[in-house]
Design a protein around this motif. Structure first.
Motif, short mmCIF file in Angstrom:
data_model
loop_
_atom_site.label_atom_id
_atom_site.label_comp_id
_atom_site.label_asym_id
_atom_site.label_seq_id
_atom_site.Cartn_x
_atom_site.Cartn_y
_atom_site.Cartn_z
N LEU A 1 0.73 -1.02 -0.07
CA LEU A 1 0.44 0.01 0.02
C LEU A 1 0.53 1.62 0.02
N LEU B 1 -6.96 -3.35 -4.83
CA LEU B 1 -6.34 -2.37 -3.65
C LEU B 1 -6.76 -0.37 -4.36
N MET B 2 -7.12 -0.02 -3.93
CA MET B 2 -7.66 1.43 -4.17
C MET B 2 -5.64 1.86 -4.02
N ILE B 3 -5.41 2.07 -6.00
CA ILE B 3 -3.96 1.72 -5.84
C ILE B 3 -3.99 3.06 -6.79
N THR B 4 -3.27 4.12 -6.70
CA THR B 4 -3.75 5.80 -8.09
C THR B 4 -2.43 4.96 -8.90
N LEU C 1 -10.41 4.14 -8.32
CA LEU C 1 -11.14 4.27 -7.07
C LEU C 1 -12.69 2.91 -7.60
#
Lengths: 465, 342
Positions: free
Chosen positions: A229, A321-324, A348
């Motif tokens: 993360l 996962l939320m990962i930009t 998102l």
């Protein structure tokens, strides 16, 4: 009864787009826009043979070698608290060279020399980004009187669009692409080594017909990651958050199966759509896109009006996962793509259903022989919800606000373009825009935002050699 | 498939989009340990929000109070968020710091049975007494102050990390441990019931009054003390005990004194130790007692030893030495408790 319908459908599929540049293999640039097109790092001989490139100085240098260079300088004035984007006192020499030692082989070099900011000091931030592309293109043998053609390019893929752009659109990538083409049918394999994240690869196999106006796709978004993360794992581990057993959701990737299609009922109109299903999830997750464009000329006025609808179901995106997403390089030519993109939606996607409506309009009006007015806008309405999922998060996304919720962003560019030499494309532009490329100090540093969104007055001068 | 179609139609008509979502409450499991078998009732567990405003220490701070083992924590109002103290910080990663406040988890005795937490002075104006409080540096719940502003400053990855701390719930409550300035986040899967230990000392109440970790607690009442009150049998010359070392000295009719309490006690709030000593002629019964008191965030436990001196040849009937209380063979003076004896 169905025969005439079939003939009509075939006819519309076979229409060439008004701005299509023939002869560029795996061209990833949008043909349905009034944004400028940049040169591609392949098929340079074919590109320079186009009538619009007739003023290039070196286009006929040799039957074996050709080249071109787009030179640009630019300066900005911040219109909102003096805020400037990274490229605010810059030069860019975007040089393309191609050698064709034998008819079936091109060796291409795109050398970008630039300095984004004179404010940094003399040559302090000057950078050079080379990109090489070897392009093998040859007929193999004939089938039913038509040749089966092989194309292979690596490693520079320049701008890549897969399908109609639901997964990837106008992203600069490296990897390889190869295809077998017979008449209007093509089987293409594409592999990119870094697409939206540091740890991803993208593989895509497309079977298309009618010059890629109808196709089936299988894509695999490979992610060789522990799903880390936060970058400072050691710190987080010390504080108890980041120990591997909580953040390491090892993800091997996401697999997609989809189809796309495009028709032009009349030459100035295009209707296109794409559907993709993430098939490694149960139930499968879907995404869809519909786009329509009008591209026309009324005397001195050229207009493009487009509309896009995109829908990405929760967990459709490739990350668990939320990962930009991030991208490189950050260079001004990337302003020639719409903000509406999966790039802005995949971050998102793990927790939200997302859909968007975009209206884009560009207009060019020739005021005099030397002077043009230009105006572009992109209005993007974007919604995110997690209804029914059981999740109850609230997430903030840079520049796009809060999810769940509705966000609206508006990009514009208005100004004047002067062409002092009527028969030459060299030009000066004075524009007000709120869409400028977002960049770190070095353009090859990963950037999670594609655009800065604040108003600036820009003066640019461009010479096309 | 039908659901997909519905979603698509919703998307196309652009309606029914949730734009407001409220912060969610959190629940905390507490377990009450009672190692000293103290008997107090009715006991109520509660979450207390501490602010500098004395009024908040009365009725306002009680966010939840249940006798059960689950406390529900409601998000703080923005007004209360601005007044809680102390606000502390914990690192989410090396780039981002969360500002948090750790509410106090307590167990109090609802002395007046009014189902309101109104502690006795100086904390409040009532009669309720706090008998357990969460330990200063142990794992406890913390509220992130200004959560929305904080989230809007975080990257998606950092927000993902935050939601892993909350179990995917939009709530300001997370779990932390450590002392102020060195707080650390605690993973949700490592959270068990938060242990509160029932005490009979005023320390929990003082801790609630003074602030987390700001109470100085010292002394356990078991060491030898010079704070001695001597009671000398009339059959003995008082000089055998009384003097410079023991100025507080009285000759008494030991046989007619009520027998002192001898049961050993050792709780956080009180201590009673007994020991018998003899020099062959005189026997001494040492009854050392201590009670913890608190004042101005200082909670000492100062022992007082009552020493009974009796003629070994004629001890009173209640005399416990050699029976209920064994003799301790020691070279120390008779009136000093020798802590080396069992």
């Amino acid at each position: 009864m169905f025969y005439p319908v079939g003939v009509a459908l075939f006819a519309t599929l076979s229409q060439a787009s008004p701005l299509a540049v023939d002869g560029i293999y795996a061209d990833g640039q949008d043909r349905w826009t009034l944004f400028d097109r940049k040169l591609s790092d392949r098929n340079l001989f074919e590109q320079l043979a186009d009538d619009r490139q007739k003023t290039r100085l070196a286009k006929d240098f040799s039957p074996y070698v050709t080249g071109a260079s787009d030179s640009q300088i630019g300066a900005q004035v911040g219109l909102e608290n003096g805020q400037l984007s990274r490229f605010h006192g810059y030069f860019i020499f975007d040089t393309y060279m191609s050698a064709r030692p034998i008819p079936q082989l091109d060796v291409n070099l795109n050398l970008l020399l630039f300095n984004p900011s004179a404010s940094d000091g003399d040559r302090v931030s000057a950078q050079a980004i080379p990109a090489g592309c070897v392009h093998l293109h040859l007929p193999l043998f004939d089938i039913a009187g038509s040749p089966l053609r092989l194309d292979f390019i690596a490693p520079d893929l320049d701008l890549v669009t897969i399908g109609e752009g639901l997964l990837v659109e106008q992203a600069p990538l490296e990897g390889y692409a190869g295809s077998l083409r017979w008449q209007d049918f093509e089987l293409r394999e594409l592999f990119s080594g870094r697409t939206y994240w540091d740890d991803d690869d993208l593989q895509s196999l497309t079977l298309s017909a009618f010059d890629r106006r109808l196709g089936l796709m299988w894509s695999s978004w490979l992610i060789q990651s522990t799903g880390q993360l936060l970058p400072q794992t050691d710190v987080i581990t010390q504080s108890g958050v980041g120990s591997p057993d909580i953040i390491s959701r090892i993800q091997s990737g996401a697999n997609y199966l989809g189809a796309f299609g495009e028709i032009s009922p009349i030459p100035t109109v295009r209707l296109a759509g794409e559907y993709q299903a993430r098939i490694d999830r149960r139930p499968i997750k879907s995404a869809a896109m519909i786009r329509t464009d009008y591209l026309g000329t009324f005397g001195a006025l050229s207009v493009h009006a487009g509309y896009q609808f995109r829908y990405y179901q929760m967990a459709f995106g490739p990350r668990d996962l939320m990962i930009t997403p991030s991208t490189v390089p950050a260079l001004p030519f990337r302003e020639l793509a719409y903000a509406t993109s999966s790039f802005e939606l995949f971050g998102l996607s793990r927790y939200f259903d997302q859909w968007s409506h975009t209206l884009m309009v560009e207009a060019r009006y020739q005021l005099t022989s030397y002077l043009f007015a230009l105006g572009d806008m992109e209005a993007w309405w974007k919604a995110a919800t997690d209804n029914g999922s059981g999740e109850s998060m609230v997430v903030y996304q840079s520049q796009f606000g809060r999810a769940p919720g509705v966000n609206f962003v508006f990009y514009y560019q208005v100004g004047l373009e002067g062409r002092p030499w009527q028969d030459l494309p060299h030009r000066i532009r004075l524009i007000v825009t709120n869409k400028t490329i977002a960049s770190q100090f070095y353009a090859v540093q990963e950037e999670t935002r594609r655009f800065d969104r604040f108003p600036v007055l820009m003066l640019t001068g461009e010479v096309f050699l | 498939m039908i659901r997909h179609a519905l979603w698509l139609s919703l998307a196309l008509c652009a309606c029914s989009i949730e734009t407001h979502r409220s912060l969610q409450p959190a629940s905390v499991q507490v377990s009450l340990a009672n190692p000293y078998q103290l008997t107090k009732s009715p006991l109520v567990s509660a979450v207390v929000i501490t602010t500098p405003d004395p009024h908040d220490r009365g009725d306002a701070p009680l966010l939840a109070g249940q006798t059960g083992a689950t406390l529900i924590l409601d998000p703080l109002s923005s007004d209360l968020e601005n007044r809680v103290t102390p606000a502390e910080t914990v690192e989410l990663d090396s780039n981002e710091i969360l500002t948090v406040y750790r509410p106090r988890l307590i167990v109090y005795e609802d002395v007046d049975n009014d189902q309101q937490f109104n502690p006795k002075p100086p904390l409040g104006t009532g009669v309720d007494e706090v008998w357990a409080i969460d330990e200063g540096s142990a794992v406890t719940v913390a509220a992130v102050l200004g959560l929305d502003n904080t989230l809007s400053e975080l990257t998606l990855e950092e927000q993902e990390a935050y939601y892993q701390l909350t179990g995917g719930v939009y709530t300001p409550f997370i779990f932390v441990s450590g002392s102020s300035g060195r707080l650390a986040l605690t993973r949700l899967d490592q959270i068990g019931p938060i242990q509160l230990a029932l005490s009979d000392s005023p320390v929990p109440q003082e801790e609630l009054s003074c602030g987390r970790g700001r109470v100085s607690v010292y002394g356990d009442g078991t060491g030898a003390t010079r704070n001695i009150h001597a009671l000398v049998a009339l059959t003995l010359d008082s000089a055998v005990a009384c003097g410079v070392d023991i100025p507080d000295c009285t000759s008494v009719d030991l046989p007619n004194l009520p027998a002192p309490a001898l049961d050993a006690t050792r709780t956080p709030g009180s201590v009673r130790l007994t020991q018998c000593r003899t020099n062959g002629v005189i026997q001494a019964l040492i009854v050392q007692e201590a009670k913890r008191t608190c004042s101005n965030c200082v909670c000492p436990m100062t022992p007082l030893a009552t020493v009974y001196f009796a003629d070994g040849a004629s001890v009173p009937p209640w005399w416990p030495c050699g029976a209920a209380v064994p003799f301790c063979d020691s070279t120390l003076p008779l009136y000093y408790m020798d802590t080396s004896c069992p």
